[in-house]
Design an enzyme around this catalytic site. Structure first.
Site, mmCIF file in Angstrom:
data_model
loop_
_atom_site.group_PDB
_atom_site.id
_atom_site.type_symbol
_atom_site.label_atom_id
_atom_site.label_comp_id
_atom_site.label_asym_id
_atom_site.label_seq_id
_atom_site.Cartn_x
_atom_site.Cartn_y
_atom_site.Cartn_z
ATOM 1 N N TYR A 142 0.819 -1.214 0.000
ATOM 2 C CA TYR A 142 0.000 0.000 0.000
ATOM 3 C C TYR A 142 0.854 1.266 0.000
ATOM 4 O O TYR A 142 0.405 2.312 -0.460
ATOM 5 C CB TYR A 142 -0.909 0.030 1.235
ATOM 6 C CG TYR A 142 -2.235 -0.662 1.056
ATOM 7 C CD1 TYR A 142 -2.314 -2.011 0.763
ATOM 8 C CD2 TYR A 142 -3.426 0.051 1.197
ATOM 9 C CE1 TYR A 142 -3.533 -2.646 0.619
ATOM 10 C CE2 TYR A 142 -4.658 -0.569 1.052
ATOM 11 C CZ TYR A 142 -4.708 -1.915 0.761
ATOM 12 O OH TYR A 142 -5.925 -2.534 0.612
ATOM 13 N N LYS A 192 3.347 -15.122 1.852
ATOM 14 C CA LYS A 192 3.696 -16.048 0.777
ATOM 15 C C LYS A 192 5.213 -16.168 0.710
ATOM 16 O O LYS A 192 5.868 -15.680 -0.215
ATOM 17 C CB LYS A 192 3.061 -15.615 -0.553
ATOM 18 C CG LYS A 192 1.624 -16.145 -0.645
ATOM 19 C CD LYS A 192 0.955 -15.885 -1.957
ATOM 20 C CE LYS A 192 1.504 -16.653 -3.118
ATOM 21 N NZ LYS A 192 1.140 -18.101 -3.122
ATOM 22 N N ASP A 225 -2.578 -17.950 0.440
ATOM 23 C CA ASP A 225 -3.593 -18.538 -0.455
ATOM 24 C C ASP A 225 -4.221 -19.771 0.201
ATOM 25 O O ASP A 225 -5.444 -19.953 0.192
ATOM 26 C CB ASP A 225 -3.005 -18.865 -1.846
ATOM 27 C CG ASP A 225 -1.721 -19.683 -1.796
ATOM 28 O OD1 ASP A 225 -1.152 -19.860 -0.692
ATOM 29 O OD2 ASP A 225 -1.276 -20.160 -2.861
ATOM 30 N N ASP A 249 -6.410 -7.244 3.860
ATOM 31 C CA ASP A 249 -7.576 -6.611 3.230
ATOM 32 C C ASP A 249 -8.465 -7.691 2.609
ATOM 33 O O ASP A 249 -9.681 -7.719 2.820
ATOM 34 C CB ASP A 249 -7.087 -5.619 2.166
ATOM 35 C CG ASP A 249 -8.227 -4.826 1.554
ATOM 36 O OD1 ASP A 249 -9.143 -4.437 2.297
ATOM 37 O OD2 ASP A 249 -8.210 -4.617 0.332
ATOM 38 N N ASP A 253 -12.305 -9.348 4.149
ATOM 39 C CA ASP A 253 -13.581 -9.335 3.413
ATOM 40 C C ASP A 253 -14.126 -10.760 3.310
ATOM 41 O O ASP A 253 -15.332 -10.995 3.442
ATOM 42 C CB ASP A 253 -13.402 -8.773 1.989
ATOM 43 C CG ASP A 253 -13.768 -7.294 1.891
ATOM 44 O OD1 ASP A 253 -13.493 -6.565 2.866
ATOM 45 O OD2 ASP A 253 -14.311 -6.869 0.858
HETATM 46 C C1 IPM Z 1 -10.529 -1.318 3.781
HETATM 47 C C2 IPM Z 1 -10.640 -0.653 2.419
HETATM 48 C C3 IPM Z 1 -9.449 0.268 2.223
HETATM 49 C C4 IPM Z 1 -8.203 -0.590 2.094
HETATM 50 C C5 IPM Z 1 -9.510 1.262 1.050
HETATM 51 C C6 IPM Z 1 -10.789 2.016 1.007
HETATM 52 C C7 IPM Z 1 -8.341 2.198 1.105
HETATM 53 O O1 IPM Z 1 -10.780 -1.599 1.418
HETATM 54 O O2 IPM Z 1 -10.416 -0.603 4.779
HETATM 55 O O3 IPM Z 1 -10.590 -2.548 3.854
HETATM 56 O O4 IPM Z 1 -7.900 -1.113 0.999
HETATM 57 O O5 IPM Z 1 -7.505 -0.738 3.106
HETATM 58 MN MN MN Z 2 -11.044 -3.656 2.172
#
Ligand code: IPM
Ligand code: MN
Ligand code: NAD
Length: 368
Positions: A142, A192, A225, A249, A253
């Site tokens: 990032y 990884k 993975d 990240d 999710d």
């Molecule tokens: C998160 C989001 C952020 C990230 C974006 C909006 C910068 O996806 O907080 O998970 O990628 O960290």
């Molecule tokens: Mn995210």
């Protein structure tokens, strides 16, 4: 004694909608528990860009550095997608994380009993699930340099750099080991190392921190993975997971869907302790600004409300009150109340964002 201070940055899309429900909880603490927060509000993301031409004004950055905790809704939206990277809404959030040095991002994935049937996975795979993903938040691909889109011969090349120093790995590893000690005493580190040098270093450093400082915590390593696969196969094998910024990240999710909806997952981003001994902190739901449902009263405010509960726990030493908010959320779900994202294919009558907030406040009332 001064009141605890909170800076609210509701942001874009559903951010202000879910934050309005958190305000109800904050107000409830003032009127029913005698806990008054000094709340200030400001802009971040697209709305800040619209007003100031930047997704985070320097004054807002300074305020964030000055409060006990920041509470953020969400940033971004299609309107801003073609802006230059340096002024995109997401940059506002990344600047907050970087300048506040919030290196440990705690993303707990807990499956509420009432939602165990609702997950896209089988009930016995997710029932009772309680895992904690610790995502490194201030470094890695990032933020690594060089980055950009450059000309190379007669074509362009897009470059991002994965970069981790030993001390960056050490500090987030310590945060994860400390959490593991307070929970099931198990930590799984994901990278990884089979293809990335940064992964080799990550594994080595986490192992060393474990051997020298946390020999009592059961430590394992997994390629990220394979970790994604194991998270969907049998997520209850995990207690705490520590991983880098990008893998964290993605994996968080994924973990969100184990709990039923992205609208359920809160997070705490913590940095070094301030003068008062509490960590620098920003709390935000894991989800984004959800442009597809913004402005329709459909957003689930629970992720944002649970993020406030994390603030009670980690910034204000009010663990019992955090438990109270979490129990209120569990109660409304057990009562069958659902926002649209929590409706199964068989349908039903969803309640609105605001009705969900009201129901949680009512559940708080009954907890007294
Ligand atoms: C998160 C989001 C952020 C990230 C974006 C909006 C910068 O996806 O907080 O998970 O990628 O960290
Ligand atoms: Mn995210
Ligand atoms: P998103 O999380 O906004 O939405 C993904 C899907 O989940 C959508 O279908 C959305 O309707 C649903 N969803 C998300 N939160 C929900 C909630 N509380 N209740 C009900 N449904 C919910 O991700 P995206 O669509 O990939 O991104 C949209 C914008 O948000 C982009 O600009 C992205 O950069 C930004 N974003 C911001 C953050 C943040 O502010 N922390 C996090 C992720 C994405």
């Amino acid at each position: 004694m001064t009141n605890p201070s909170l800076l609210i940055l509701a942001g874009d899309g559903i951010g202000p909608e879910v934050m309005a429900e958190v305000r109800k909880i904050i107000d409830w603490y003032g009127t029913k528990r005698g806990v008054t927060f000094d709340v200030s509000e400001d802009l971040v993301g697209g709305c800040a860009y619209d007003k100031h031409g930047t997704p985070l004004h320097d004054d807002t950055m300074a305020k964030a550095q000055d409060v006990d905790a920041v509470l953020l809704g969400a940033v971004g939206g299609p309107k801003y997608d073609s802006l230059d990277f340096s002024i995109k809404p997401e940059r506002g959030l990344l600047r907050l994380r970087k300048e506040m040095d919030l290196y440990a991002n705690l993303r707990p994935a807990q499956c509420f009993d009432a939602l165990a049937d609702f997950s896209s996975l089988k009930k016995d795979v997710v029932a009772g699930l309680d895992i904690m993903i610790v995502r490194e938040l201030t470094s890695g691909v990032y933020f690594g340099e060089p980055r950009g889109i450059f000309k190379e011969g007669n074509e362009r090349v897009g470059i991002n750099t994965q970069r981790y120093t030993e001390s960056e790995i050490e500090r987030v590893a310590r945060s994860a080991f400390e959490l593991a000690r307070k929970r099931g005493n198990k930590l799984c580190s994901m990278e990884k190392a089979n293809v990335m040098e940064s992964g080799v270093l990550w594994r080595e450093v986490v192992q060393r921190v474990g051997d020298t400082e946390y020999p009592d915590v059961e430590l394992s390593h997994m390629y990220a993975d394979a970790g994604a696969m194991q998270l969907t196969r049998w997520p209850k094998q995990f207690d705490v997971i520590v991983t880098d910024n990008l893998f964290g990240d993605l994996l968080s999710d994924l973990a969100a869907m184990l709990t039923g909806s992205l609208g359920m997952l809160p997070s705490a981003s913590l940095g070094a302790p301030m003068a008062n001994g509490r960590p620098k902190a920003l709390y935000e739901p894991v989800h984004g600004s959800a442009p597809d449902i913004a402005g329709q009263g459909k957003a689930n405010p629970i992720a944002c409300i649970l993020s406030f509960a994390m603030a009670l726990r980690y910034s204000f030493d009010m663990g019992a009150e955090a438990d109270r908010v979490e129990a209120a959320v569990a109660k409304v779900l057990a009562d069958g109340l659902r926002t649209a994202d929590l409706m199964g294919p068989e349908g039903g009558a969803p309640i609105t964002t605001s009705q969900m907030g009201d129901a949680i406040v009512a559940a708080l009332d009954t907890s007294l």
